[in-house]
Design an enzyme around this catalytic site. Sequence first.
Site, mmCIF file in Angstrom:
data_model
loop_
_atom_site.group_PDB
_atom_site.id
_atom_site.type_symbol
_atom_site.label_atom_id
_atom_site.label_comp_id
_atom_site.label_asym_id
_atom_site.label_seq_id
_atom_site.Cartn_x
_atom_site.Cartn_y
_atom_site.Cartn_z
ATOM 1 N N SER A 51 0.854 -1.241 -0.116
ATOM 2 C CA SER A 51 -0.143 -0.073 0.117
ATOM 3 C C SER A 51 0.933 1.414 0.005
ATOM 4 O O SER A 51 2.079 1.203 -0.322
ATOM 5 C CB SER A 51 -0.978 -0.175 1.178
ATOM 6 O OG SER A 51 -1.934 1.002 1.155
ATOM 7 N N ASN A 52 0.269 2.450 0.249
ATOM 8 C CA ASN A 52 0.995 3.599 0.383
ATOM 9 C C ASN A 52 0.420 4.632 1.601
ATOM 10 O O ASN A 52 -0.607 4.326 2.139
ATOM 11 C CB ASN A 52 1.011 4.364 -0.995
ATOM 12 C CG ASN A 52 -0.505 4.761 -1.279
ATOM 13 O OD1 ASN A 52 -1.067 5.452 -0.675
ATOM 14 N ND2 ASN A 52 -0.908 3.931 -2.418
ATOM 15 N N PRO A 53 1.115 5.695 1.788
ATOM 16 C CA PRO A 53 0.868 6.451 3.197
ATOM 17 C C PRO A 53 -0.308 7.318 2.787
ATOM 18 O O PRO A 53 -0.773 8.340 3.641
ATOM 19 C CB PRO A 53 1.758 7.150 3.349
ATOM 20 C CG PRO A 53 3.159 6.934 2.453
ATOM 21 C CD PRO A 53 2.348 5.999 1.430
ATOM 22 N N ALA A 105 -4.485 7.363 -4.432
ATOM 23 C CA ALA A 105 -3.324 6.744 -4.503
ATOM 24 C C ALA A 105 -3.308 5.309 -4.904
ATOM 25 O O ALA A 105 -3.210 4.483 -3.929
ATOM 26 C CB ALA A 105 -2.321 7.087 -3.419
#
Length: 400
Positions: A214-216, A280
């Site tokens: 995933s991503n922040p 995102a």
Amino acid sequence: MLSGKRIILGVTGGIAAYKAAFLLRALQKAGAEVRVTMTPAATRFVGTETFSSLSKHEVAVDVFPENESATESWTQHISWGEWADIFVIAPCTANTLAKIATGAADNMLTSTVLAARCPLLICPTMDGEMFASPAVQKNLDTVQEFGYHVLEPEEGYLASGLEGKGRLPETDLILEKCSAVLKKNKSEGPLSGKKVVVTAGPTREHIDPVRFISNPSSGKMGFAMAEAAAQMGAEVILIHGPISLSKPTGIATIEIESTQELFEQVQKHADADVVIMAAAVSDFSPEEVHAQKVKKDKADSSIKLKQTPDILAWLGDHKKREQVLIGFAMETENLLENAQAKLEKKKADWIIANSLNEDESGFESDKNKVHLIGKKDTIQIEGLKSDVARQTLSHIFKNS
Ligand code: CTP
């Protein structure tokens, strides 16, 4: 209607100024965020501290504050004017009414009136004879011709000891009028009648039930875009990944986890007039997803990945006539060049580009610095994500 709304409460120098403190509390109880601007005369009736404690925000009185560092800057009237959903002046004296009718900007309150992009509700409050005077009546006509809303005062016992029409209406009535004005404004916004799909937050690509790629992304920018579109009158569908923000009121939300789920939901709503891809999106997902937790002593040292579908590119290939496609580009180098390439490759109408290298922008921040890249022009916008969202959409729908 008032929940989640941003309200400027303007307080002028009349005895009913004390009632504005109760009005502030009632607006907050209804779920609104309130900031207060007072005329210098109002501060002789009630101290600024009363309103700053209640609103948990500094009260704006002077355009040029003595202690500049304690305020945003001398351009505060402009930023407040952009920030608010509605500006309520209660009580509004004959003097401030006259200034509004003539466009005077001699203090923070009157300057903010001129800078405001939101509807204005004026609650004139004064002695009965003053209210009935030809000058006040003419000024009331004038401000209504400007499109400002007026809530007439009530009859009754006045501070002068006389009876007459001049009392500030009950708090409930002012709240009702605010809601009515906001409702009217919503249906008249530049996106009224339009369906707007906004995607926000990260996606998760599971490796096994307890691990994922995933991503922040916090979802803040996407949520701000959804709220700005709703404030402009749109019917908004917000499709978002796992985030910890509270749901915006009055906006339909759909929760997704993986890119594939996001893709399916976007396809379902691909008839929208506007799609804003602020999510995102993970570009890769594991080729193999394990049904059970992979034990570390049995795990491979590498994970084979495959590319996820490019949703914005799919939308670009299936674009409806008149549909407006807005994408984002998050870059760490060659910001404008890479973002421009995404605009063309994905057949988007606009790309909102931001660099991870800028201070006060990016995933977690409440602020952002973006370049809005269109087919004909590029502009820079910065500020709170909510302001960036509004300014971006205002620019796009002035130029689409
Ligand atoms: N996007 C998408 N589907 C993907 C990846 C990205 O719809 N699988 C969208 C994003 O929501 C964003 C835009 O495409 O609106 C650009 O995303 P970004 O991550 O900046 O670029 P990528 O296309 O993923 O390219 P790269 O990672 O190489 O920069």
